[in-house]
Motif scaffolding. Structure first.
Motif, short mmCIF file in Angstrom:
data_model
loop_
_atom_site.label_atom_id
_atom_site.label_comp_id
_atom_site.label_asym_id
_atom_site.label_seq_id
_atom_site.Cartn_x
_atom_site.Cartn_y
_atom_site.Cartn_z
N TYR A 71 -5.82 -1.71 6.21
CA TYR A 71 -5.33 -0.90 7.35
C TYR A 71 -6.14 0.39 7.49
O TYR A 71 -6.87 0.57 8.47
CB TYR A 71 -3.83 -0.64 7.13
CG TYR A 71 -3.07 -0.13 8.35
CD1 TYR A 71 -3.68 0.14 9.56
CD2 TYR A 71 -1.68 0.05 8.26
CE1 TYR A 71 -2.94 0.58 10.65
CE2 TYR A 71 -0.94 0.48 9.34
CZ TYR A 71 -1.58 0.76 10.54
OH TYR A 71 -0.83 1.20 11.60
N HIS A 72 -6.04 1.32 6.52
CA HIS A 72 -6.81 2.57 6.62
C HIS A 72 -7.76 2.75 5.44
O HIS A 72 -8.24 3.85 5.20
CB HIS A 72 -5.89 3.79 6.66
CG HIS A 72 -4.73 3.67 7.61
ND1 HIS A 72 -3.51 3.13 7.23
CD2 HIS A 72 -4.59 4.04 8.91
CE1 HIS A 72 -2.68 3.17 8.26
NE2 HIS A 72 -3.31 3.71 9.29
N ALA A 73 -7.95 1.66 4.70
CA ALA A 73 -8.96 1.63 3.63
C ALA A 73 -8.65 2.47 2.40
O ALA A 73 -9.55 2.95 1.73
CB ALA A 73 -10.35 2.00 4.20
N TRP A 74 -7.38 2.67 2.09
CA TRP A 74 -7.09 3.21 0.75
C TRP A 74 -7.49 2.14 -0.26
O TRP A 74 -7.24 0.93 -0.04
CB TRP A 74 -5.59 3.51 0.61
CG TRP A 74 -5.17 4.84 1.19
CD1 TRP A 74 -5.69 5.45 2.28
CD2 TRP A 74 -4.13 5.69 0.69
NE1 TRP A 74 -5.04 6.63 2.53
CE2 TRP A 74 -4.07 6.82 1.55
CE3 TRP A 74 -3.24 5.63 -0.37
CZ2 TRP A 74 -3.16 7.86 1.36
CZ3 TRP A 74 -2.33 6.67 -0.55
CH2 TRP A 74 -2.30 7.77 0.29
N HIS A 91 0.15 4.11 1.08
CA HIS A 91 -0.05 4.96 2.24
C HIS A 91 1.05 4.71 3.27
O HIS A 91 2.03 5.42 3.31
CB HIS A 91 -1.46 4.74 2.85
CG HIS A 91 -1.68 5.49 4.13
ND1 HIS A 91 -2.34 4.93 5.20
CD2 HIS A 91 -1.31 6.73 4.52
CE1 HIS A 91 -2.38 5.82 6.19
NE2 HIS A 91 -1.75 6.92 5.79
N ARG A 92 0.97 3.64 4.02
CA ARG A 92 1.98 3.41 5.05
C ARG A 92 2.59 2.01 4.93
O ARG A 92 3.21 1.53 5.87
CB ARG A 92 1.37 3.62 6.44
CG ARG A 92 0.87 5.07 6.69
CD ARG A 92 1.71 5.81 7.71
NE ARG A 92 1.94 5.01 8.90
CZ ARG A 92 1.05 4.79 9.89
NH1 ARG A 92 -0.14 5.36 9.83
NH2 ARG A 92 1.35 4.04 10.90
N GLY A 93 2.37 1.38 3.74
CA GLY A 93 3.18 0.19 3.44
C GLY A 93 2.59 -1.15 3.82
O GLY A 93 3.29 -2.17 3.71
N ALA A 94 1.34 -1.21 4.22
CA ALA A 94 0.76 -2.51 4.55
C ALA A 94 0.67 -3.39 3.30
O ALA A 94 0.50 -2.87 2.19
CB ALA A 94 -0.63 -2.33 5.16
N CYS A 150 -7.00 -1.61 0.92
CA CYS A 150 -6.04 -1.92 1.98
C CYS A 150 -6.80 -2.08 3.30
O CYS A 150 -7.59 -1.23 3.68
CB CYS A 150 -5.01 -0.81 2.10
SG CYS A 150 -3.82 -1.14 3.43
N CYS A 181 0.84 -1.20 0.00
CA CYS A 181 0.00 0.00 0.00
C CYS A 181 0.88 1.25 0.00
O CYS A 181 1.87 1.32 0.73
CB CYS A 181 -0.90 -0.02 1.23
SG CYS A 181 -1.93 1.45 1.33
S1 FES Z 1 -1.32 1.37 5.00
FE1 FES Z 1 -2.81 0.99 3.52
S2 FES Z 1 -4.36 2.40 3.91
FE2 FES Z 1 -2.85 2.84 5.37
#
Ligand code: FES
Ligand SMILES: [Fe+2]
Length: 376
Positions: free
Chosen positions: A104-107, A83-86, A102, A81
């Motif tokens: 994690y934070h739904a991107w 955003h923050r790499g998940a 994603c 992802c």
């Molecule tokens: S790490 Fe994927 S939405 Fe935040």
């Protein structure tokens, strides 16, 4: 298309030293300079036939998603992802509707990789949806498989992949007759081999071991008991035993020959290595394709597919006797590789071992490995 096997010279050649099979630093360099730099065969395209279907695969040290778009185009992305790499997907395969979301934070990313939705995205107008989209990976389709390359500027697919097959078979038309892209999956077996990937490649490339460990194979292909590796002679296919009706575990009849093959290719077995990690086996009525994934310096995953004419698979015909032949060969080979791996860290193998004349072509593979590692 056939050749007479020449007599090899009689000298011994050195192998790679044992540390090439045990050193985690060398393994990391191989991941970078081999598996992350070359074309790797990762999935059957019909595994990801439906729009929104995906397969997660390992390429070098990266997790990669192969995804079918709603436009029908097959694409590949790093499974990370922006955003923050998940990791976007932890399942091995699956099906989404319109986006990869994603957890994690739904991107959410479209099947073309672009960022399409995120919580509060409307209030962040400066977010570039393409620049923040998934990182694309080069993808080509050939023989019914998706091949990916992580390099920014991939090497020539025609040169490295198609060229390897042509170089071995001696004729660009030789592979076309099998029409591998049309074939259907009859069986897939996965193996987890406790050995360095190079031991698996080397084993596949030589046949000095065939008489010792492959009784069923040498019954069908008697010339293999002489130790000559069919694949070290351009265009050579090993001829079936007179008594063998087909490439099956008991030499019984298989299926009708694939319609496009040349009469020269009937009743013959051809083996091709596409470096770094694909083995292609061609017989008149089916094709066996093995793909290796190095998982650790001493562990290699292998996926083996048995491919048949679509009519054979659709009719539910019994493929078990042809599967059983090469499944046994695989088990015999991988047991030999696992028997060899512990020896690689022994002081007895610190300077390596030797190649007998019928294994001399392995020296070319060793030179190639050293070249990839920048050792000249
Ligand atoms: S790490 Fe994927 S939405 Fe935040
Ligand atoms: Fe073998």
């Amino acid at each position: 298309m056939t050749t007479t096997l020449p007599a090899p010279s009689s000298s011994l050649l050195p192998t790679l030293p044992g540390r090439y099979y045990t050193d985690p630093e060398l393994f990391a360099r191989e991941q970078e300079r081999v598996f992350e730099a070359m074309w790797c065969c990762v999935a059957r395209t019909d595994e990801v036939a439906a729009p929104g279907s995906f397969r997660r695969v390992q390429v070098g040290r990266e997790s990669v998603l192969v995804v079918r778009g709603r436009d029908g185009v097959l694409r590949a992305f790093l499974n990370v992802c922006r955003h923050r790499g998940a990791q976007l997907c932890t399942e091995e395969s699956g099906q989404v509707h319109r986006t990869l979301r994603c957890p994690y934070h739904a991107w959410s990313f479209g099947l073309d990789g672009a960022l399409v939705a995120a919580p509060n995205l409307a209030r962040m107008p400066d977010v570039d949806r393409v620049a923040n989209g998934l990182v694309p990976v080069h993808l080509r389709e050939w023989l019914g498989y998706a091949w990916v390359c992580l390099a920014d500027a991939p090497p020539s697919f025609e040169g490295d992949v198609v060229g390897a097959v042509t170089e071995r078979l001696g004729d660009p038309a030789a592979i076309e007759g099998y029409d591998v892209g049309r074939l259907a999956l009859g069986r897939r077996i996965r193996y987890d081999v406790a050995a360095n990937w190079k031991l698996v490649v080397e084993n596949f490339m030589e046949c000095y071991h065939c008489a010792t460990i492959h009784p069923e194979l040498t019954d069908v292909l008697p010339e293999f008991s002489r130790g000559y590796a069919a694949q070290s002679y351009v265009g050579h296919g090993a001829e079936f035993a007179v008594s063998a009706e087909g490439f099956t575990v008991d030499g019984g009849a298989g299926f009708p020959a694939l319609p496009g093959i040349d009469p020269d290719q009937d009743r013959r077995y051809y083996a091709v290595t596409v470096k770094p990690a694909v083995f292609l086996n061609l017989v008149p009525d089916h094709v066996i394709l093995l793909r290796m994934t190095p998982l650790a310096v001493d562990r290699t995953g292998v996926e083996c597919d048995w491919l048949y004419a679509p009519e054979v698979v659709a009719a539910g015909l019994d493929v078990s006797r042809s599967v059983e032949l090469f499944h046994r060969v695989n088990q015999q080979d991988f047991a030999a590789c696992e028997r060899t791996q512990p020896g690689m860290s022994s002081r007895a193998y610190a300077a390596g071992g030797v190649l007998v004349p019928v294994e001399h072509h392995l020296a070319l593979f060793h030179d190639w490995v050293r070249g990839r590692l920048g050792e000249g």
